[in-house]
Design a protein around this motif. Structure first.
Motif, PDB file in Angstrom:
ATOM      1  N   ASN A  66      -6.096  45.146 -27.939  1.00  0.00           N
ATOM      2  CA  ASN A  66      -5.812  44.716 -26.574  1.00  0.00           C
ATOM      3  C   ASN A  66      -4.842  45.688 -25.889  1.00  0.00           C
ATOM      4  OD1 ASN A  66      -3.873  43.082 -24.669  1.00  0.00           O
ATOM      5  ND2 ASN A  66      -5.776  41.916 -24.749  1.00  0.00           N
ATOM      6  N   LYS A  67      -5.151  46.050 -24.650  1.00  0.00           N
ATOM      7  CA  LYS A  67      -4.367  47.065 -23.928  1.00  0.00           C
ATOM      8  C   LYS A  67      -2.916  46.645 -23.714  1.00  0.00           C
ATOM      9  CE  LYS A  67      -4.726  50.037 -19.817  1.00  0.00           C
ATOM     10  NZ  LYS A  67      -5.537  50.318 -18.604  1.00  0.00           N
ATOM     11  N   SER A 100     -10.624  41.251 -22.970  1.00  0.00           N
ATOM     12  CA  SER A 100      -9.260  41.717 -23.209  1.00  0.00           C
ATOM     13  C   SER A 100      -8.305  41.157 -22.165  1.00  0.00           C
ATOM     14  CB  SER A 100      -9.227  43.249 -23.193  1.00  0.00           C
ATOM     15  OG  SER A 100      -7.925  43.726 -23.398  1.00  0.00           O
ATOM     16  N   VAL A 101      -8.764  41.063 -20.923  1.00  0.00           N
ATOM     17  CA  VAL A 101      -7.946  40.487 -19.844  1.00  0.00           C
ATOM     18  C   VAL A 101      -7.810  38.975 -20.032  1.00  0.00           C
ATOM     19  CG1 VAL A 101      -7.740  40.147 -17.340  1.00  0.00           C
ATOM     20  CG2 VAL A 101      -8.654  42.307 -18.234  1.00  0.00           C
ATOM     21  N   VAL A 154      -4.709  31.126 -24.328  1.00  0.00           N
ATOM     22  CA  VAL A 154      -6.073  31.518 -24.725  1.00  0.00           C
ATOM     23  C   VAL A 154      -6.034  32.058 -26.153  1.00  0.00           C
ATOM     24  CG1 VAL A 154      -7.960  33.150 -24.350  1.00  0.00           C
ATOM     25  CG2 VAL A 154      -6.919  31.991 -22.400  1.00  0.00           C
ATOM     26  N   MET A 155      -6.854  31.463 -27.016  1.00  0.00           N
ATOM     27  CA  MET A 155      -6.967  31.942 -28.400  1.00  0.00           C
ATOM     28  C   MET A 155      -7.951  33.109 -28.481  1.00  0.00           C
ATOM     29  SD  MET A 155      -5.220  29.988 -30.643  1.00  0.00           S
ATOM     30  CE  MET A 155      -6.118  29.757 -32.180  1.00  0.00           C
ATOM     31  N   ASP A 156      -9.112  32.924 -27.832  1.00  0.00           N
ATOM     32  CA  ASP A 156     -10.144  33.950 -27.869  1.00  0.00           C
ATOM     33  C   ASP A 156     -11.185  33.647 -26.806  1.00  0.00           C
ATOM     34  OD1 ASP A 156     -11.290  36.285 -28.786  1.00  0.00           O
ATOM     35  OD2 ASP A 156     -11.127  35.694 -30.884  1.00  0.00           O
ATOM     36  N   SER A 157     -12.030  34.644 -26.524  1.00  0.00           N
ATOM     37  CA  SER A 157     -13.030  34.449 -25.464  1.00  0.00           C
ATOM     38  C   SER A 157     -14.249  35.320 -25.705  1.00  0.00           C
ATOM     39  CB  SER A 157     -12.424  34.790 -24.096  1.00  0.00           C
ATOM     40  OG  SER A 157     -12.063  36.154 -24.030  1.00  0.00           O
ATOM     41  N   LEU A 158     -15.332  34.952 -25.049  1.00  0.00           N
ATOM     42  CA  LEU A 158     -16.564  35.728 -25.098  1.00  0.00           C
ATOM     43  C   LEU A 158     -17.205  35.668 -23.716  1.00  0.00           C
ATOM     44  CD1 LEU A 158     -19.196  35.794 -27.883  1.00  0.00           C
ATOM     45  CD2 LEU A 158     -19.949  35.458 -25.554  1.00  0.00           C
ATOM     46  N   VAL A 197      -9.825  42.794 -12.570  1.00  0.00           N
ATOM     47  CA  VAL A 197     -11.042  43.527 -12.902  1.00  0.00           C
ATOM     48  C   VAL A 197     -11.744  43.957 -11.618  1.00  0.00           C
ATOM     49  CG1 VAL A 197     -11.352  42.287 -15.088  1.00  0.00           C
ATOM     50  CG2 VAL A 197     -12.461  41.420 -13.017  1.00  0.00           C
ATOM     51  N   ASN A 198     -12.688  44.899 -11.733  1.00  0.00           N
ATOM     52  CA  ASN A 198     -13.406  45.325 -10.530  1.00  0.00           C
ATOM     53  C   ASN A 198     -14.353  44.223 -10.065  1.00  0.00           C
ATOM     54  OD1 ASN A 198     -16.018  45.600 -11.863  1.00  0.00           O
ATOM     55  ND2 ASN A 198     -15.211  47.473 -12.792  1.00  0.00           N
ATOM     56  N   LYS A 199     -14.871  44.362  -8.873  1.00  0.00           N
ATOM     57  CA  LYS A 199     -15.654  43.274  -8.267  1.00  0.00           C
ATOM     58  C   LYS A 199     -16.927  42.959  -9.049  1.00  0.00           C
ATOM     59  CE  LYS A 199     -18.170  46.160  -4.921  1.00  0.00           C
ATOM     60  NZ  LYS A 199     -18.505  46.346  -3.477  1.00  0.00           N
ATOM     61  N   PHE A 200     -17.470  43.963  -9.774  1.00  0.00           N
ATOM     62  CA  PHE A 200     -18.694  43.721 -10.543  1.00  0.00           C
ATOM     63  C   PHE A 200     -18.415  42.928 -11.822  1.00  0.00           C
ATOM     64  CE2 PHE A 200     -19.266  47.944  -8.468  1.00  0.00           C
ATOM     65  CZ  PHE A 200     -20.162  47.517  -7.486  1.00  0.00           C
ATOM     66  N   SER A 201     -17.151  42.944 -12.266  1.00  0.00           N
ATOM     67  CA  SER A 201     -16.790  42.308 -13.530  1.00  0.00           C
ATOM     68  C   SER A 201     -16.118  40.951 -13.339  1.00  0.00           C
ATOM     69  CB  SER A 201     -15.858  43.230 -14.328  1.00  0.00           C
ATOM     70  OG  SER A 201     -16.484  44.458 -14.600  1.00  0.00           O
ATOM     71  N   GLN A 202     -16.149  40.423 -12.133  1.00  0.00           N
ATOM     72  CA  GLN A 202     -15.484  39.150 -11.876  1.00  0.00           C
ATOM     73  C   GLN A 202     -16.297  37.992 -12.457  1.00  0.00           C
ATOM     74  OE1 GLN A 202     -14.530  38.909  -7.696  1.00  0.00           O
ATOM     75  NE2 GLN A 202     -12.950  40.478  -7.875  1.00  0.00           N
ATOM     76  N   ILE A 203     -15.587  37.050 -13.072  1.00  0.00           N
ATOM     77  CA  ILE A 203     -16.261  35.915 -13.697  1.00  0.00           C
ATOM     78  C   ILE A 203     -16.393  34.750 -12.708  1.00  0.00           C
ATOM     79  CG2 ILE A 203     -15.645  36.497 -16.066  1.00  0.00           C
ATOM     80  CD1 ILE A 203     -13.353  34.565 -15.898  1.00  0.00           C
ATOM     81  N   GLN A 204     -17.480  34.014 -12.846  1.00  0.00           N
ATOM     82  CA  GLN A 204     -17.750  32.899 -11.935  1.00  0.00           C
ATOM     83  C   GLN A 204     -17.451  31.535 -12.554  1.00  0.00           C
ATOM     84  OE1 GLN A 204     -20.357  35.567 -11.927  1.00  0.00           O
ATOM     85  NE2 GLN A 204     -19.019  36.283 -10.294  1.00  0.00           N
TER      86      GLN A 204
END
Length: 546
Positions: free
Chosen positions: A321-322, A451-452, A459-463, A516-523
């Protein structure tokens, strides 16, 4: 490495015996170590035992056990006599173990007392089911056949560099296990080249906390220290905090190998709360020079936790993670990054403490070739290809799969997308198979978004996955942490945990989409109530959540 050096385990071990025979070699934490001379005697006795059972050169012999000194004894005995070791991960399912024993045509198995029930259902014929703790037969078919700790082998064995040493069945993120065929040369080469990344000596103390059945711990955590006469200490059990913390103070390790999840958990559970739990610190942490001073202080405390003498904390198996890496850099913690795959025994690139660059795996190791295949003309990104003495022989009984991943001229396709900078440092973007391509042609790497997400509190983990054109994140929240932090709400609202999680879901979407950039935004955030199933290196088995 000189041109006359033989890259086989017996040859490397013989060299160590000549130089470091009386030095400590292996031990369980709290016990007296075996010396390399002691280890040599035990290996010979186990070879003689395997001879009695009818195991011959080229036969396959499995190991199913937690990491203990006798794991290493068994491994060396099998490979020194020219047989082929089949290491099995302790968390493999019973059916998976049976399938591997059948597929590999294993003739015998070393198994620990705690795991022997996992082979009860195996119907295949084995010459011996051997209890690894004392090398006695679990099922005595012949009372005359017993283990003699003073025995020596009858036959002389000649092992060549190109002889098969191990078949390692991967429990990967994509599903079906494949048997990776690694030769003595493949593994020995990486062990020798590891010294070019970071020098070790006979006074180094390794504390092993990863399964020896994984190539990362096996090659770099067992074979590498053997070549230099270092001592390895084992916990003998799963490394829970109650077991690990006292061991760190007892052993005071100088070398440890881990996966990102371990240091990320320490950061999220122990370090970050101290900075975010106090209002003044929450403000101060955003002022660079103050943050750096606080991180240096935290780094000193972290060093004390690990025993105070750590000089190499290797992190591999997945991307770090960064945010956590930034902390380690500012904390002056002696971390190092490596990159590789089971198919490359495993190391392809790596660096040592002090030479790390943020989010890079370091330059390629000496003696191999690494290139970016068909790079994008704008970003320089493409699939990472490798060629060298560490590339596997192929997948066992899978010629078509082998041909698909190794080109006719010997290049191994890693399946990872990355780029190499002007200084030769490699950067990984993510797995090509995980990449999400949007309708506008944009490439999205879920690992970067995850990673974000994973930096968000609780948060424990995510996918992250694509669902009908929308990016959604499956998130496993730490319910116990939420209960502890918000227990004062218990009487006001009996569903306070669910109430807090609903708030967190909304806040998390905002948090991620601002970063994140606009293409990587979650809904959408979808709750993952149970922890994700993971591989030995703590990567999520993504195929289970498609």
């Amino acid at each position: 490495m000189n041109n006359t050096e033989r890259l086989t385990f017996p040859a490397l071990f013989a060299e160590t015996i000549s130089k470091h025979g009386n030095r400590p070699a292996m031990a369980l934490v709290g016990e007296e170590p075996l010396t390399y001379n002691d280890l040599d005697e035990k290996i010979r006795a186990v070879i003689a035992w395997l001879e009695k059972l009818g195991v011959k050169q080229g036969d396959k012999v499995a190991i199913l056990s937690a990491s203990i000194p006798n794991w290493g004894v068994s491994y060396y005995a099998i490979t020194f006599m020219g047989a082929v070791v089949v290491p099995l991960l302790p968390d493999f399912h019973t059916s998976e173990i049976s399938n591997i024993l059948e597929h590999s045509e294993a003739k015998a198995i070393f198994v620990s007392e705690g795991l022997k029930s996992k082979i009860n259902d195996f119907q295949g014929r084995l010459l011996g089911r051997i209890r690894i703790e004392d090398f006695t037969l679990i099922e005595k078919t012949d009372q005359a056949v017993t283990f003699d700790p003073m025995a020596i082998p009858i036959a002389p064995y000649q092992v060549s560099e190109e002889d098969l040493a191990a078949i390692i069945y991967t429990s990967g993120t994509t599903g079906k296990s494949k048997g990776v065929m690694l030769t003595h040369r493949n593994i020995s080469f990486v062990a020798k080249m590891s010294a070019k990344v970071h020098e070790i000596n006979e006074y180094d103390r390794f504390l092993s906390i990863l399964p020896l059945s994984h190539t990362y711990e096996n090659t770099i955590g067992m074979i590498f220290p053997m070549t230099m006469g270092s001592c390895i200490y084992y916990l003998g059990k799963v490394p829970t905090p109650s077991l690990l913390l006292p061991a760190l103070q007892t052993i005071k390790p100088t070398i440890m190998l881990t996966v990102p999840l371990i240091i990320e958990k320490i950061f999220r559970n122990q370090i970050r709360p101290k900075f975010t739990g106090n209002f003044a610190l929450r403000i101060a942490i955003h002022i660079p020079f103050i943050r750096q001073k606080l991180n240096v202080m935290a780094g000193k405390k972290l060093m004390e936790t690990f025993g105070g003498e750590l000089r190499f904390f290797g992190i591999g198996g997945a991307k770090l993670n960064k945010t956590v890496e930034k902390f380690l850099i500012e904390a002056k913690f002696p971390y190092a990054i490596g990159y590789g795959l089971t198919e490359t025994a495993p190391l392809l690139a790596g660096t040592n403490p002090g030479n790390c660059r943020l989010q890079s795996t370091g330059p390629k190791i000496e003696g191999i070739e690494l290139k970016i295949h068909d790079p994008d003309e704008n970003t320089g990104e493409g699939e990472i290809w490798a060629k060298g003495p560490n590339v596997m022989n192929g997948y066992y009984k899978e010629p078509e799969l082998t041909a698909a991943i190794i080109t006719s001229d010997g290049w191994f396709r890693t399946g990872d997308l990355g780029f190499i900078d002007k200084d030769g440092y490699l950067y990984i973007k993510g797995r090509i198979n995980n990449m999400i391509v949007r309708s506008g042609g944009e490439n999205i790497f879920p690992e970067e978004i995850e990673s974000v997400v994973n930096n968000f509190p609780h948060v424990m983990d995510s996918l992250v996955k694509d669902r009908k054109g929308k990016l959604v994140a499956l998130v496993n929240f730490n319910n116990e942490e939420i209960k502890t932090q918000h227990h004062h709400l218990k009487e006001e609202n009996i569903d306070y945990v669910e109430h807090e999680i609903e708030k967190l879901r909304s806040e998390l979407i905002t948090y991620v989409n601002h970063r994140v950039n606009k293409f990587s935004q979650i809904q959408e955030i979808i709750l993952q109530p149970e922890p994700f199933e993971k591989t030995a290196t703590q990567k999520i088995k993504r195929y289970l959540y498609r």
